[in-house]
Enzyme design. Sequence first.
Site, mmCIF file in Angstrom:
data_model
loop_
_atom_site.group_PDB
_atom_site.id
_atom_site.type_symbol
_atom_site.label_atom_id
_atom_site.label_comp_id
_atom_site.label_asym_id
_atom_site.label_seq_id
_atom_site.Cartn_x
_atom_site.Cartn_y
_atom_site.Cartn_z
ATOM 1 N N ASP A 170 0.886 -1.159 0.019
ATOM 2 C CA ASP A 170 0.005 0.101 0.042
ATOM 3 C C ASP A 170 0.778 1.248 0.114
ATOM 4 O OD1 ASP A 170 -1.420 1.954 0.541
ATOM 5 O OD2 ASP A 170 -2.959 1.126 2.092
ATOM 6 N N LYS A 195 -6.290 10.252 -1.186
ATOM 7 C CA LYS A 195 -5.091 10.996 -0.628
ATOM 8 C C LYS A 195 -4.360 11.780 -1.549
ATOM 9 C CE LYS A 195 -7.030 8.596 2.449
ATOM 10 N NZ LYS A 195 -6.606 7.437 3.128
#
Length: 381
Positions: A170, A195
């Site tokens: 990730d 994000k």
Amino acid sequence: MKFSTKAIHAGNEPDKETGAVNVPIYATSTYADEAFGVSKGYDYGRTINPTRVRLEENLAALENGKFGFAFSSGMAATHAVGTLLGKGDHVIVSQNVYGGTYRIFEKIMRKLGLDFSWIDTSEEKLIKSTLKPNTKMIFVETPTNPMLTLTDLEMISAVAKAHKLISVCDNTFMSPYFQNPLDMGIDIVLHSTTKYINGHSDAIGGCVITSSPDIAEQLKFIQNSVGAVPSPFDCYLVLRSTKTLALRMARHNENAIIIANEIEKNFKDKIVRVMYPGLESHPQHALAKKQMRGFGGMISIDLGSLENAVKFFNALKIFSRAESLGGVESLVCHPVSMTHGAVPKEEREKFGLTDGLVRLSVGCEDCEDLLEDIKNALGKI
Ligand SMILES: *Cc1c(COP(=O)(O)O)cnc(C)c1O
């Protein structure tokens, strides 16, 4: 081609029909066939959408991967990766990953017969002693959220190759601008595009990138079968945003380095510790320099107690009190009460996620203003 050139041009070729320099938003659920059995390669909007295809090309290029898949959220991307496995399979996972990753693995995938071990994946010995005959995947987040602990990605890919495991990273916190796990031998990289990749706090999304044709084929099947795909409008927003990813990341990084150093140097009496991979005091600073091209915009500060965290929190004026991260605007979060509520107290205290910990997502504002805001808030402790 270098990063910014790819970010601006990959998937962004002018529209064939009109020359439009921006990829159009193809708001369509289906496509007409020219005649019986003759299509233009597009059949149904869940399966394929031209705006999404362009975004997927762009994201794959940024991670130096061959195949990209866009999802409706980072969690949908994580779910898709988990779905590569089945009943009886065991996964080794970094212990302080994003709270939602803990939740989906423990509360949803465990019920379906998967088994998870949560360990400090920075320890090679620990990984090896956690391996079981049915271990199929190693899933790491580096740096982790919110402790900013690093895992050596070359070490992970070597262990994964030796034991025939699928390695997953990730990469949300670093973005492809600062870290490219596929280049270090990792099989799958995933992001919450919500994000840094989108960066404007106006869309939820996720993506998975790989260079393995076998994994790509399975992901394509899962993406179409489960249907957790982003809307054409959201694909457009993310594709627009990656054009400035390099500029934004450079600014996040520059601001965060100044702020982390300032807090560590001049506010020793107010804090227990500052965690930031760019600080020489970070236990894995050398590894950070080896596998990342910058240190990102995330800083965690242990203020010693919940009482101090609350005082600091409420005194901030520019930093908004909000979950999430990676947008141009600065945010502050209290993981224990906000993002990591799903992680049991005994679990989180094992890795130092205390009640006094606050996490800053340093934005792209002028650093002087951010510093003044932080100094003022620390002064209230
Ligand atoms: C936010 C986040 C996710 C989940 O993504 P969503 O887009 O919120 O579903 C996964 N991993 C990390 C590291 C995150 O920060």
